[in-house]
Enzyme design. Structure first.
Site, short mmCIF file in Angstrom:
data_model
loop_
_atom_site.label_atom_id
_atom_site.label_comp_id
_atom_site.label_asym_id
_atom_site.label_seq_id
_atom_site.Cartn_x
_atom_site.Cartn_y
_atom_site.Cartn_z
N HIS A 101 0.85 -1.18 0.00
CA HIS A 101 0.00 0.00 0.00
C HIS A 101 0.88 1.23 0.00
CE1 HIS A 101 0.69 -1.00 4.25
NE2 HIS A 101 0.50 0.28 4.54
N HIS A 103 0.88 5.32 1.05
CA HIS A 103 0.23 6.41 1.76
C HIS A 103 0.34 7.68 0.91
CE1 HIS A 103 0.24 4.37 5.78
NE2 HIS A 103 1.22 3.70 5.19
#
Length: 139
Positions: A101, A103
């Site tokens: 992932h 940010h």
């Protein structure tokens, strides 16, 4: 390529509700439940990849373009002055959920310092040794 035990797989594929800001066939972008700043978002691929090293070329080729799209929307809608892209790989680097992932953290004028460090002062010899070691590992 989903992991039934991965919470980010479940969120990315709509099994667990989240505040979604963007979605397509390959990604879901959600607001972080523990934000570093107002509007902090996470880019989640719908397929499971433990980290950047596991990411396939097709997915990796789309992540930065999507991050730019989200960052542009944040600047327009939230009035942030900029944004950081943060992507951790491995526990020692701060990765706590082992599903790739990225940010996207909006940054505001006068906001708190984050994603910063004190610059080191390596010698020229140390830099030469390090660069040689990394080049050798690339082969």
């Amino acid at each position: 390529m989903r992991d039934e035990n991965c919470i980010f797989c479940k969120i990315a594929n709509g099994e667990i509700p989240a505040a979604t800001v963007y979605e397509d066939d390959e990604f879901r972008v959600i607001l972080d439940l523990g934000p570093a700043s107002k509007g902090h978002a996470l880019i989640l691929p719908k397929n499971h990849f433990a980290d950047l090293l596991a990411l396939d070329e097709k997915t990796s080729s789309k992540v930065l373009g999507l991050a730019a799209k989200i960052g542009r929307a944040m600047k327009k809608s939230l009035g942030c002055a900029g944004f950081n892209l943060v992507q951790n790989n491995g526990e020692a680097a701060g990765q706590t959920v082992f599903h790739f992932h990225m940010h996207v953290i909006p940054r505001y004028e006068g906001g708190p310092k984050m994603v910063s460090w004190e610059p080191g002062k390596p010698s020229g010899e140390e830099l030469a040794e390090l660069s040689e070691s990394i080049r050798e590992a690339l082969e």
